[in-house]
Scaffold this active site. Structure first.
Site, PDB file in Angstrom:
ATOM      1  N   LYS A  35       0.818  -1.226   0.000  1.00  0.00           N
ATOM      2  CA  LYS A  35       0.000   0.000   0.000  1.00  0.00           C
ATOM      3  C   LYS A  35       0.850   1.274   0.000  1.00  0.00           C
ATOM      4  O   LYS A  35       0.475   2.261  -0.652  1.00  0.00           O
ATOM      5  CB  LYS A  35      -0.946   0.003   1.204  1.00  0.00           C
ATOM      6  CG  LYS A  35      -0.275   0.109   2.559  1.00  0.00           C
ATOM      7  CD  LYS A  35      -1.295   0.084   3.682  1.00  0.00           C
ATOM      8  CE  LYS A  35      -0.623   0.138   5.049  1.00  0.00           C
ATOM      9  NZ  LYS A  35       0.081   1.402   5.276  1.00  0.00           N
ATOM     10  N   THR A  36       1.972   1.259   0.725  1.00  0.00           N
ATOM     11  CA  THR A  36       2.821   2.455   0.754  1.00  0.00           C
ATOM     12  C   THR A  36       3.390   2.741  -0.620  1.00  0.00           C
ATOM     13  O   THR A  36       3.499   3.894  -1.049  1.00  0.00           O
ATOM     14  CB  THR A  36       3.963   2.290   1.778  1.00  0.00           C
ATOM     15  OG1 THR A  36       3.409   1.965   3.054  1.00  0.00           O
ATOM     16  CG2 THR A  36       4.773   3.567   1.900  1.00  0.00           C
ATOM     17  N   ASP A 222      -3.440   7.473   5.137  1.00  0.00           N
ATOM     18  CA  ASP A 222      -3.007   6.083   5.327  1.00  0.00           C
ATOM     19  C   ASP A 222      -3.609   5.529   6.614  1.00  0.00           C
ATOM     20  O   ASP A 222      -3.958   6.267   7.528  1.00  0.00           O
ATOM     21  CB  ASP A 222      -1.476   6.046   5.399  1.00  0.00           C
ATOM     22  CG  ASP A 222      -0.921   4.639   5.257  1.00  0.00           C
ATOM     23  OD1 ASP A 222      -1.678   3.733   4.849  1.00  0.00           O
ATOM     24  OD2 ASP A 222       0.271   4.446   5.562  1.00  0.00           O
ATOM     25  N   GLU A 223      -3.712   4.204   6.705  1.00  0.00           N
ATOM     26  CA  GLU A 223      -4.242   3.512   7.898  1.00  0.00           C
ATOM     27  C   GLU A 223      -5.605   4.098   8.322  1.00  0.00           C
ATOM     28  O   GLU A 223      -5.848   4.351   9.501  1.00  0.00           O
ATOM     29  CB  GLU A 223      -3.243   3.602   9.066  1.00  0.00           C
ATOM     30  CG  GLU A 223      -1.873   3.038   8.766  1.00  0.00           C
ATOM     31  CD  GLU A 223      -1.846   1.510   8.702  1.00  0.00           C
ATOM     32  OE1 GLU A 223      -2.921   0.884   8.782  1.00  0.00           O
ATOM     33  OE2 GLU A 223      -0.736   0.957   8.556  1.00  0.00           O
ATOM     34  N   GLN A 253      -7.771  -5.194   9.517  1.00  0.00           N
ATOM     35  CA  GLN A 253      -6.683  -4.931  10.457  1.00  0.00           C
ATOM     36  C   GLN A 253      -7.030  -3.797  11.426  1.00  0.00           C
ATOM     37  O   GLN A 253      -6.135  -3.163  11.990  1.00  0.00           O
ATOM     38  CB  GLN A 253      -5.391  -4.607   9.700  1.00  0.00           C
ATOM     39  CG  GLN A 253      -4.864  -5.761   8.867  1.00  0.00           C
ATOM     40  CD  GLN A 253      -3.497  -5.471   8.274  1.00  0.00           C
ATOM     41  OE1 GLN A 253      -2.485  -5.476   8.962  1.00  0.00           O
ATOM     42  NE2 GLN A 253      -3.461  -5.217   6.980  1.00  0.00           N
ATOM     43  N   ARG A 604       1.632 -11.793   9.805  1.00  0.00           N
ATOM     44  CA  ARG A 604       3.001 -11.312  10.073  1.00  0.00           C
ATOM     45  C   ARG A 604       4.030 -12.316   9.546  1.00  0.00           C
ATOM     46  O   ARG A 604       5.196 -11.977   9.376  1.00  0.00           O
ATOM     47  CB  ARG A 604       3.251 -11.132  11.575  1.00  0.00           C
ATOM     48  CG  ARG A 604       2.402 -10.114  12.320  1.00  0.00           C
ATOM     49  CD  ARG A 604       2.305  -8.786  11.628  1.00  0.00           C
ATOM     50  NE  ARG A 604       1.125  -8.738  10.773  1.00  0.00           N
ATOM     51  CZ  ARG A 604       0.943  -7.834   9.808  1.00  0.00           C
ATOM     52  NH1 ARG A 604       1.866  -6.934   9.562  1.00  0.00           N
ATOM     53  NH2 ARG A 604      -0.160  -7.838   9.077  1.00  0.00           N
TER      54      ARG A 604
END
Length: 751
Positions: A35-36, A222-223, A253, A604
Site C-alpha cells: 500500500k505504501t 493512510d491507515e 486490520q 506477520r
C-alpha cells in the site's frame, strides 16, 4: 524517475489505484499488499503526469516513522517539488495550521504543547484545587477520560449538561472544565487539543476553511481504519470542497478500538462519500500461499467487513502447525527449545501473545537457554512498575535491608509522605547509623517530622502486619495480601480501564510465578528469600544491545506493520485469545475485533507459522483448564501439518476427514522445526499420556463430605456433577474458598 519505469514496479490493481485521481477513492489494501508503494507512486503520478502542484497535495499518516518513510519514498520518486508536498502525521499537520491561525480561538501563535508529564502535573494541581480525593480521581484515569471525550468532540459544557443528576459524572465534568480553563490560561494545548482545536477552527472560520480546502486539493490518508471521530471530522472538513480524497486501509486490520479507532469510518466510506470508487489490493508479497489461505479462512468468519481475499504468487510453503501442551510452562519451554535449535538468524523470529503478562514464562526460558531477545512495546516483565512495586514490598517484608526498596514503596500507594519527608528520614537514619526501615520504626524520636510521623507509623504497621502474615500464608497468598492490605489494588483500580487490566494481569502473572515456585520447591524453609533470589537472576539479566541479533517478543497489537520469516503465536485458548470479555460480550463486535487481531498475527509470518496452546494455564495463582481457541478451529485441516486429538475432536464429530502429511514432501527446510521438539514425538511424550482421563465407576465421597486436596488442604464437597467424561466436583476449601475440578485430576481424599 520516468513514469514508464515507475509503473513497472506496480501490479495492475496498484496501477489502477495510482491512476484514479479524481473524486473519493477507497483503497482496501490487504496485509503485505504494497500500500505504501501505491500511495507514494500516486503522489508522483499526480505531480509528473497530472501536473498537480506539489503544495496542493496532503498525505497524512499516524506515526512519525511512517511519515518519514513516506517522505523518503516521495523524495526519491518525484524529480521536482517533492519538498512542497505535505507529508505529515495528524498532529504535526494540525500544529502547522494552528501556528498560523489559532489567534481566532483566543490563543496566541506561540502556544505551548503539553506532553504527558505536563498533563499529569496540571491535572494533579486541578484535583488539589478542587479538593478531589486523589484515590477516587487519579490523574491518569481522569486524563484518559478527558482524552476520550475530546476524541468524540464533547466539550466541557456538553459533558456538564449530559452529566446532570449523576454526582460522579458531574464532578468529572467540573474537573474537565477546570482543566481546559487552566490550559487556555497557560496558552497551552495537549495532544488531543491539537486536533479538536483545528476542527473547531475549520468549522467556525469560513476563510480559514476555504484556504486549506483550496490548498489541499488532493488528500491521501493512510491507515484509515485506525481513525477516530475527530480525525474523521478533520479530513471531512479539509476535503469538503474538491472531494479528491483517497483513503487507504484495511478493515480486517482494525484492532485499536480501545484507543478510540472507529471501524465504521472505513466500512461506511461509500455512504459518507457517495460515488466513491473502491479498489482492492489483494496480491500479497509477504507470505506463502498456505499462510494466506489460513488468514483468509479465519477472517471470513467476520460479518462486519468488506469482502476481499488475499492471494500471492509466492510458493505454497510449509504447512502450519498447531501444537498443544499440558501447561503454559511446557509451551514456553518448547518454543524456546525450538528457537534455540533453528538455523536462521534470531532476528527472523517473533513470538506473539495476547497480553504482556504472557511474556514472563517466555523471558525466563529464553534467559535459561541464552537466547537473546527483546520485548517490543513493553519492558522486561520484572522491570514493569507494578512488578517492581510488589517485589519492593516483598523485599521489605523479607528483611527491610534494601533501603531503595523501602524508599520506592513508602508512598506507593500515596500516603502523603513526600520527598522532603523522605529526605529528613534519610538524614535521621544516617545520623543514627540506621537502615532506612529501622529509621522509620524509630521515627518518633525525630523532632523534624511533625505531622508526617503518623503517616510513617501507618506504613510501618502495614509492613509489620504483613510480616506476621508471611509466617502463615503461602507466597501467592502473601502477594494477594500485599496488593489488598496496602491499598495498592484500590488505587490501581482508579486508573484508566485499559491500564488497570494490563497491570492486574501482570500482577496475577507474578502470583502465577510464585505458585509455580512453591510447587517445585524442594523444601519450605526461606521460601520468600529464595523466591526473591530467583527473580533477581532473571530481572537483573543484562539487556542485549540494539544492534544484536535477537528474537522479538511482543503482543499482537505491537506486531502490526511488521513481518518475520518465522512466527509463533502462543496462548491460543478461548478466554485468553479470544479474550473472555469478547467471548462473553452481548454482541459480536468485540469478538470480531479479536478475530481481526488473529488475522494480523497470522499475516506477520512470511515462511512459517506455529500456533500453540496449553491445556492448563496458571491464572490468578491457580491452574485452570483451557479449551483451544475457536480461531484454531477456523483453519482448514488441509493447511495443517501436525494435529493433536483435542484440537480437532470437534471436527471429527462433524465428519471431517483428518489426514497427516509432512510438509515439503518430508524434507526439512531451514524454517522447519526439529521433530524432537515440536513433532509427533513431542505430542506422545509431553501430551498424549498425561491428557488421558479415566473416569471412575463411582466416587467414595459425595456432597457434604469432608475431603483433602494435596494443594488446597481440607474442605467440604458442595456438589458432584456426573459428566460424560468425568465427575465435576465443587469443593469449598477452608483456606482458599470454592474450587471446581475434575475428580480424576483432583485426587480428593475423603477424611
Amino acid at each position: 524517475m520516468k513514469l514508464e519505469n515507475m509503473f513497472e514496479q506496480l501490479n495492475p490493481m496498484q496501477r489502477k489505484a495510482v491512476e484514479t485521481t479524481e473524486g473519493p477513492l477507497l483503497i482496501l489494501a490487504g496485509a503485505g499488499s504494497g500500500k505504501t508503494r501505491a500511495l507514494t507512486h500516486r503522489i508522483a503520478y499526480l505531480i509528473e503526469e497530472k501536473g498537480v502542484n506539489p503544495w496542493n497535495i496532503l498525505a497524512i499518516t499516524f506515526t512519525n516513522k511512517a511519515a518519514g518513510e513516506m517522505r523518503d519514498r516521495v523524495d526519491r520518486l518525484v524529480s521536482f517539488g517533492a519538498e512542497n508536498v505535505w507529508v505529515s502525521t495528524f498532529h504535526s499537520a494540525c500544529v502547522r495550521i494552528l501556528r498560523r491561525h489559532i489567534e481566532g480561538l483566543g490563543y496566541t501563535t506561540n502556544f505551548t504543547i503539553y506532553d504527558g508529564d505536563d498533563q499529569k502535573t496540571l491535572m494533579r494541581q486541578i484535583l488539589k484545587q478542587l479538593d478531589m480525593d486523589p484515590k477516587v480521581y487519579r490523574e491518569k484515569a481522569v486524563l484518559a477520560r478527558v482524552s476520550s471525550l475530546k476524541n468524540e468532540m464533547v466539550s466541557p459544557g456538553e459533558f456538564s449538561a449530559r452529566s446532570a443528576g449523576n454526582f460522579r459524572e458531574s464532578q468529572m465534568a467540573e474537573i474537565y472544565a477546570a482543566y481546559q480553563e487552566e490550559l487556555k490560561k497557560n496558552n497551552a494545548l495537549d495532544f488531543d487539543d491539537l486536533l479538536v482545536r483545528t476542527v473547531e477552527l475549520l468549522k467556525d472560520d469560513q476563510d480559514v476553511r476555504e484556504y486549506y480546502q483550496n490548498r489541499f486539493r488532493y488528500i491521501m490518508v493512510d491507515e484509515y481504519q485506525d481513525t477516530n471521530h475527530v480525525q474523521f471530522k478533520l479530513i471531512e472538513l479539509l476535503a469538503g470542497k474538491y472531494k479528491n480524497l483517497c483513503v487507504v486501509g484495511d478493515d480486517d486490520q482494525s484492532i485499536y478500538r480501545f484507543r478510540g479507532a472507529d471501524i465504521r469510518n472505513i466500512l461506511e466510506f461509500e455512504t459518507e462519500y457517495p460515488g466513491a470508487q473502491v479498489i482492492r489490493l489483494e496480491q500479497n508479497y509477504r507470505s506463502t500461499k498456505t499462510i494466506l489461505e489460513a488468514a483468509n479462512q479465519i477472517i471470513q468468519n467476520n460479518e462486519g467487513r468488506k469482502e476481499k481475499r488475499l492471494w500471492t504468487e509466492n510458493e505454497e510453503g510449509e504447512k502450519l502447525r498447531i501444537c498443544a501442551f499440558e501447561t503454559g510452562a511446557d509451551e514456553a519451554e518448547a518454543v524456546a527449545a525450538e528457537v534455540a535449535s533453528l538455523d536462521i538468524p534470531y532476528r527472523d523470529v517473533a513470538v506473539l501473545y495476547r497480553t504482556n503478562a504472557q511474556s514472563r514464562l517466555l523471558e525466563e526460558r529464553f534467559v535459561h537457554k541464552n537466547i537473546p531477545y527483546q520485548v517490543v512495546g513493553g519492558v522486561n516483565f520484572y522491570q514493569r512498575k507494578e512488578i517492581k512495586d510488589i517485589l519492593a514490598y516483598l523485599k521489605t517484608i523479607d528483611s527491610g535491608m534494601d533501603d531503595l526498596a523501602v524508599q520506592r514503596i513508602i508512598n506507593v500507594p500515596r500516603r502523603g509522605i513526600g520527598a522532603t519527608s523522605i529526605g529528613k528520614i534519610m538524614n535521621f537514619a544516617g545520623a543514627n547509623h540506621l537502615r532506612f526501615y529501622e529509621a522509620l520504626k524509630e521515627s518518633y524520636l525525630a523532632d523534624t517530622l511533625g505531622k508526617v510521623h503518623g503517616k510513617i507509623k501507618g506504613f510501618v504497621e502495614v509492613i509489620e502486619k504483613l510480616r506476621e502474615q508471611a509466617a502463615v500464608l503461602t507466597l501467592p497468598e502473601l502477594i494477594e495480601a500485599v496488593i489488598r492490605d496496602t491499598g495498592y489494588e484500590d488505587e490501581l483500580k482508579n486508573d484508566d480501564a485499559v491500564s488497570v487490566q494490563a497491570r492486574m494481569e501482570n500482577i496475577q502473572e507474578l502470583i502465577n510465578k510464585a505458585s509455580d515456585f512453591v510447587i517445585h520447591a524442594k523444601d519450605r524453609e526461606g521460601l520468600l528469600t529464595r523466591f526473591l533470589e530467583e527473580v533477581a537472576l532473571v530481572a537483573d539479566i543484562d539487556r542485549t544491545n540494539e544492534d544484536e541479533d535477537r528474537v522479538l517478543l511482543m503482543t499482537l497489537h505491537s506486531a502490526k506493520g511488521l513481518e518475520f520469516s518465522r512466527v509463533y503465536i502462543t496462548g491460543m485458548e478461548d478466554g485468553l485469545f479470544p479474550s473472555g470479555k469478547s467471548v462473553n460480550a452481548e454482541d459480536d463486535s468485540l469478538l470480531e475485533e479479536e478475530r481481526r487481531l488473529a488475522y494480523v498475527g497470522v499475516t506477520r509470518a512470511k515462511r512459517a507459522l506455529v500456533l500453540t496452546w496449553s491445556r492448563r494455564r496458571m491464572v490468578n495463582g491457580e491452574s485452570r483448564w483451557c479449551k483451544p481457541s475457536r480461531f484454531l478451529d477456523e483453519i482448514p485441516l488441509e493447511l495443517l501439518e501436525h494435529y493433536q486429538a483435542s484440537v480437532w475432536s470437534s471436527r471429527q464429530e462433524r465428519g471431517d476427514t483428518v489426514q497427516q502429511q509432512p510438509a515439503n514432501g518430508g524434507k526439512r527446510s531451514p524454517y522447519s522445526a526439529p521433530k524432537a521438539v515440536f513433532g509427533e514425538d513431542a505430542y506422545t511424550r509431553n501430551i498424549g499420556k498425561q491428557f488421558t482421563v479415566t473416569k471412575a465407576d463411582s466416587l467414595d465421597y459425595q456432597a457434604g463430605d469432608r475431603v483433602r486436596h494435596m494443594k488446597y488442604g481440607d474442605g467440604t464437597v458442595t456438589a458432584v456433577v456426573d459428566g460424560k467424561k468425568d465427575y465435576e466436583v465443587t469443593v469449598n476449601f477452608d483456606r482458599v474458598g470454592q474450587k471446581k475440578m475434575f475428580a480424576s485430576f483432583a485426587k480428593l481424599e475423603k477424611i
